[in-house]
Design a protein around this motif. Structure first.
Motif, PDB file in Angstrom:
ATOM      1  N   ALA A   1     -12.335   9.250  -9.142  1.00  0.00           N
ATOM      2  CA  ALA A   1     -11.635   8.540 -10.071  1.00  0.00           C
ATOM      3  C   ALA A   1     -10.223   8.039  -9.979  1.00  0.00           C
ATOM      4  O   ALA A   1      -9.656   6.976 -10.357  1.00  0.00           O
ATOM      5  CB  ALA A   1     -11.405   9.503 -11.485  1.00  0.00           C
ATOM      6  N   VAL A   2      -9.621   8.681  -8.889  1.00  0.00           N
ATOM      7  CA  VAL A   2      -8.236   8.333  -8.412  1.00  0.00           C
ATOM      8  C   VAL A   2      -8.413   7.001  -7.756  1.00  0.00           C
ATOM      9  O   VAL A   2      -7.560   5.894  -7.903  1.00  0.00           O
ATOM     10  CB  VAL A   2      -7.784   9.450  -7.394  1.00  0.00           C
ATOM     11  N   ALA A   3      -9.305   6.735  -6.830  1.00  0.00           N
ATOM     12  CA  ALA A   3      -9.602   5.621  -6.123  1.00  0.00           C
ATOM     13  C   ALA A   3      -9.979   4.289  -7.020  1.00  0.00           C
ATOM     14  O   ALA A   3      -9.635   3.270  -7.294  1.00  0.00           O
ATOM     15  CB  ALA A   3     -10.819   5.734  -4.942  1.00  0.00           C
ATOM     16  N   LEU A   4     -10.885   4.703  -7.824  1.00  0.00           N
ATOM     17  CA  LEU A   4     -11.702   3.867  -8.868  1.00  0.00           C
ATOM     18  C   LEU A   4     -10.445   3.556  -9.878  1.00  0.00           C
ATOM     19  O   LEU A   4     -10.445   2.305 -10.409  1.00  0.00           O
ATOM     20  CB  LEU A   4     -12.860   4.195  -9.526  1.00  0.00           C
ATOM     21  N   GLY A   5      -9.714   4.294 -10.338  1.00  0.00           N
ATOM     22  CA  GLY A   5      -8.842   4.078 -11.522  1.00  0.00           C
ATOM     23  C   GLY A   5      -7.573   2.821 -10.990  1.00  0.00           C
ATOM     24  O   GLY A   5      -7.120   2.245 -11.849  1.00  0.00           O
ATOM     25  N   ARG A   6      -7.311   2.996  -9.769  1.00  0.00           N
ATOM     26  CA  ARG A   6      -6.223   2.012  -9.271  1.00  0.00           C
ATOM     27  C   ARG A   6      -6.571   0.436  -9.439  1.00  0.00           C
ATOM     28  O   ARG A   6      -5.712  -0.367  -9.757  1.00  0.00           O
ATOM     29  CB  ARG A   6      -6.147   2.117  -7.625  1.00  0.00           C
ATOM     30  N   PHE A   7      -7.925   0.243  -9.526  1.00  0.00           N
ATOM     31  CA  PHE A   7      -8.439  -0.883  -9.951  1.00  0.00           C
ATOM     32  C   PHE A   7      -8.385  -1.659 -11.367  1.00  0.00           C
ATOM     33  O   PHE A   7      -8.928  -2.742 -11.731  1.00  0.00           O
ATOM     34  CB  PHE A   7      -9.847  -1.262  -9.130  1.00  0.00           C
ATOM     35  N   PHE A   8      -8.021  -0.626 -12.203  1.00  0.00           N
ATOM     36  CA  PHE A   8      -8.326  -0.879 -13.540  1.00  0.00           C
ATOM     37  C   PHE A   8      -7.010  -0.659 -14.403  1.00  0.00           C
ATOM     38  O   PHE A   8      -6.624   0.339 -14.725  1.00  0.00           O
ATOM     39  CB  PHE A   8      -9.370   0.006 -14.346  1.00  0.00           C
ATOM     40  N   GLY A   9      -6.312  -1.710 -14.718  1.00  0.00           N
ATOM     41  CA  GLY A   9      -5.157  -1.958 -15.431  1.00  0.00           C
ATOM     42  C   GLY A   9      -4.333  -0.627 -15.891  1.00  0.00           C
ATOM     43  O   GLY A   9      -3.674  -0.109 -15.102  1.00  0.00           O
ATOM     44  N   PRO A  10      -4.484  -0.142 -17.167  1.00  0.00           N
ATOM     45  CA  PRO A  10      -3.766   0.846 -17.523  1.00  0.00           C
ATOM     46  C   PRO A  10      -4.207   2.164 -16.873  1.00  0.00           C
ATOM     47  O   PRO A  10      -3.130   3.239 -16.552  1.00  0.00           O
ATOM     48  CB  PRO A  10      -4.050   1.094 -18.973  1.00  0.00           C
ATOM     49  N   ALA A  11      -5.303   2.396 -16.362  1.00  0.00           N
ATOM     50  CA  ALA A  11      -5.582   3.675 -15.673  1.00  0.00           C
ATOM     51  C   ALA A  11      -4.906   3.655 -14.502  1.00  0.00           C
ATOM     52  O   ALA A  11      -4.880   4.916 -13.813  1.00  0.00           O
ATOM     53  CB  ALA A  11      -7.308   3.596 -15.393  1.00  0.00           C
TER      54      ALA A  11
ATOM     55  N   ALA B   1       0.785  -1.367  -0.102  1.00  0.00           N
ATOM     56  CA  ALA B   1       0.009   0.146  -0.019  1.00  0.00           C
ATOM     57  C   ALA B   1       0.908   1.347   0.183  1.00  0.00           C
ATOM     58  O   ALA B   1       0.557   2.186  -0.691  1.00  0.00           O
ATOM     59  CB  ALA B   1      -0.984  -0.006   1.110  1.00  0.00           C
ATOM     60  N   LEU B   2       2.001   1.142   0.909  1.00  0.00           N
ATOM     61  CA  LEU B   2       2.700   2.517   0.678  1.00  0.00           C
ATOM     62  C   LEU B   2       3.252   2.597  -0.540  1.00  0.00           C
ATOM     63  O   LEU B   2       3.615   3.876  -1.005  1.00  0.00           O
ATOM     64  CB  LEU B   2       3.900   2.123   2.020  1.00  0.00           C
ATOM     65  N   GLY B   3       4.067   1.656  -1.080  1.00  0.00           N
ATOM     66  CA  GLY B   3       4.388   1.851  -2.601  1.00  0.00           C
ATOM     67  C   GLY B   3       3.577   2.185  -3.312  1.00  0.00           C
ATOM     68  O   GLY B   3       3.780   3.113  -4.236  1.00  0.00           O
ATOM     69  N   ALA B   4       2.219   1.725  -3.429  1.00  0.00           N
ATOM     70  CA  ALA B   4       1.259   2.192  -4.456  1.00  0.00           C
ATOM     71  C   ALA B   4       1.165   3.773  -4.133  1.00  0.00           C
ATOM     72  O   ALA B   4       0.789   4.369  -5.167  1.00  0.00           O
ATOM     73  CB  ALA B   4       0.121   1.337  -4.469  1.00  0.00           C
ATOM     74  N   ALA B   5       0.681   3.944  -2.751  1.00  0.00           N
ATOM     75  CA  ALA B   5       0.746   5.338  -2.655  1.00  0.00           C
ATOM     76  C   ALA B   5       1.685   6.162  -3.054  1.00  0.00           C
ATOM     77  O   ALA B   5       1.390   7.361  -3.430  1.00  0.00           O
ATOM     78  CB  ALA B   5       0.231   5.607  -1.170  1.00  0.00           C
ATOM     79  N   LEU B   6       2.995   5.863  -2.730  1.00  0.00           N
ATOM     80  CA  LEU B   6       4.043   6.798  -3.195  1.00  0.00           C
ATOM     81  C   LEU B   6       4.272   6.802  -4.701  1.00  0.00           C
ATOM     82  O   LEU B   6       4.478   8.014  -5.113  1.00  0.00           O
ATOM     83  CB  LEU B   6       5.500   5.966  -2.543  1.00  0.00           C
ATOM     84  N   GLY B   7       3.927   5.644  -5.384  1.00  0.00           N
ATOM     85  CA  GLY B   7       3.947   5.793  -7.007  1.00  0.00           C
ATOM     86  C   GLY B   7       2.816   6.887  -7.453  1.00  0.00           C
ATOM     87  O   GLY B   7       3.028   7.519  -8.558  1.00  0.00           O
TER      88      GLY B   7
ATOM     89  N   ASN C   1      -5.935   8.550  -2.737  1.00  0.00           N
ATOM     90  CA  ASN C   1      -4.565   7.865  -3.040  1.00  0.00           C
ATOM     91  C   ASN C   1      -4.413   6.868  -2.008  1.00  0.00           C
ATOM     92  O   ASN C   1      -4.385   5.556  -2.052  1.00  0.00           O
ATOM     93  CB  ASN C   1      -3.626   8.658  -3.246  1.00  0.00           C
ATOM     94  N   VAL C   2      -4.269   7.111  -1.042  1.00  0.00           N
ATOM     95  CA  VAL C   2      -3.939   6.461   0.496  1.00  0.00           C
ATOM     96  C   VAL C   2      -4.944   5.439   0.451  1.00  0.00           C
ATOM     97  O   VAL C   2      -4.766   4.358   0.932  1.00  0.00           O
ATOM     98  CB  VAL C   2      -3.534   7.048   1.680  1.00  0.00           C
ATOM     99  N   ALA C   3      -6.059   5.905   0.717  1.00  0.00           N
ATOM    100  CA  ALA C   3      -7.590   4.974   1.100  1.00  0.00           C
ATOM    101  C   ALA C   3      -7.420   3.709  -0.092  1.00  0.00           C
ATOM    102  O   ALA C   3      -7.555   2.430   0.412  1.00  0.00           O
ATOM    103  CB  ALA C   3      -8.846   5.761   1.111  1.00  0.00           C
TER     104      ALA C   3
ATOM    105  N   TRP D   1      -6.335  -1.770  -2.394  1.00  0.00           N
ATOM    106  CA  TRP D   1      -5.885  -2.383  -3.537  1.00  0.00           C
ATOM    107  C   TRP D   1      -4.977  -3.618  -3.137  1.00  0.00           C
ATOM    108  O   TRP D   1      -4.809  -4.546  -3.546  1.00  0.00           O
ATOM    109  CB  TRP D   1      -5.160  -1.363  -4.429  1.00  0.00           C
ATOM    110  N   ALA D   2      -4.254  -3.195  -2.113  1.00  0.00           N
ATOM    111  CA  ALA D   2      -2.978  -4.168  -1.617  1.00  0.00           C
ATOM    112  C   ALA D   2      -3.715  -5.208  -0.908  1.00  0.00           C
ATOM    113  O   ALA D   2      -3.481  -6.453  -1.111  1.00  0.00           O
ATOM    114  CB  ALA D   2      -2.096  -3.483  -0.651  1.00  0.00           C
ATOM    115  N   PHE D   3      -4.703  -5.037  -0.209  1.00  0.00           N
ATOM    116  CA  PHE D   3      -5.439  -6.125   0.504  1.00  0.00           C
ATOM    117  C   PHE D   3      -6.358  -7.026  -0.222  1.00  0.00           C
ATOM    118  O   PHE D   3      -5.809  -8.060  -0.265  1.00  0.00           O
ATOM    119  CB  PHE D   3      -6.630  -5.718   1.598  1.00  0.00           C
ATOM    120  N   VAL D   4      -6.858  -6.314  -1.361  1.00  0.00           N
ATOM    121  CA  VAL D   4      -7.630  -7.010  -2.441  1.00  0.00           C
ATOM    122  C   VAL D   4      -6.687  -8.019  -3.206  1.00  0.00           C
ATOM    123  O   VAL D   4      -7.020  -9.190  -3.694  1.00  0.00           O
ATOM    124  CB  VAL D   4      -8.472  -6.422  -3.224  1.00  0.00           C
TER     125      VAL D   4
END
Length: 173
Positions: free
Chosen positions: A117-127, A69-75, A149-151, A156-159
């Motif tokens: 869109a930030v939260a939803l986009g995390r779960f869709f490939g190229p987005a 989660a930290l890596g994803a949020a930082l990215g 982003n953080v939430a 995402w990491a858990f799922v």
């Protein structure tokens, strides 16, 4: 090196060096979330495999989820800040200029859903890597961006990791 070789060598390393699992998961999630870099790192497939290893190799799950989660949020944060720095002209630069339809679709997505869109986009490939970059170019406010982003990074990491860990633990009973 092909994707399968990268996946298998990374998973073999994780299995041999369990203590490095959170750092590896965090690094992979970071690469997966960086605009452009995410095109070259098959992190999702490897992270799902790491989730399965966590369940079967007695690796603590929560530190791995936290690091991913930290890596994803930082990215995403870095991509967002790059978008703010480059500004709307990002659409005319490589590689975005090669995908005008994808960029237009992502911008409509952000226009419709706003910060969600930030939260939803995390779960869709190229987005996943494109939405934060474009959110920055469009000037979405930093604080709402970071909250989404953080939430979403935590969810995402858990799922991504927990199903493999839980399934293997359940099968071992």
């Amino acid at each position: 090196m092909d994707i399968e070789a990268l996946r298998s060598s990374t998973l073999a390393f994780v299995e041999a060096h369990k203590v490095w699992t959170p750092l590896i998961a965090g690094g992979l999630a970071f690469c997966e979330s960086i605009a452009i870099l995410s095109l070259f790192v098959p992190a999702t497939v490897i992270l799902i495999g790491i989730g399965a290893l966590v369940g079967g190799a007695d690796i603590p799950l929560w530190p791995v989820i936290g690091a991913a989660a930290l890596g994803a949020a930082l990215g995403d944060w870095l991509s967002y800040e790059a978008g703010r720095w480059v500004g709307p002209g990002a659409r005319t630069k490589w590689p975005l200029r090669r995908y005008p339809d994808l960029v237009a679709k992502a911008e409509r997505f952000i226009g419709r859903w706003g910060i969600a869109a930030v939260a939803l986009g995390r779960f869709f490939g190229p987005a996943r890597a494109l939405v934060p970059l474009l959110a920055g170019t469009l000037g979405l406010a930093r604080l709402p961006f970071q909250l989404a982003n953080v939430a979403s990074a935590l969810v995402w990491a858990f799922v991504l990791l927990a199903p493999g860990a839980g399934l293997l633990a359940w099968l071992d009973r």
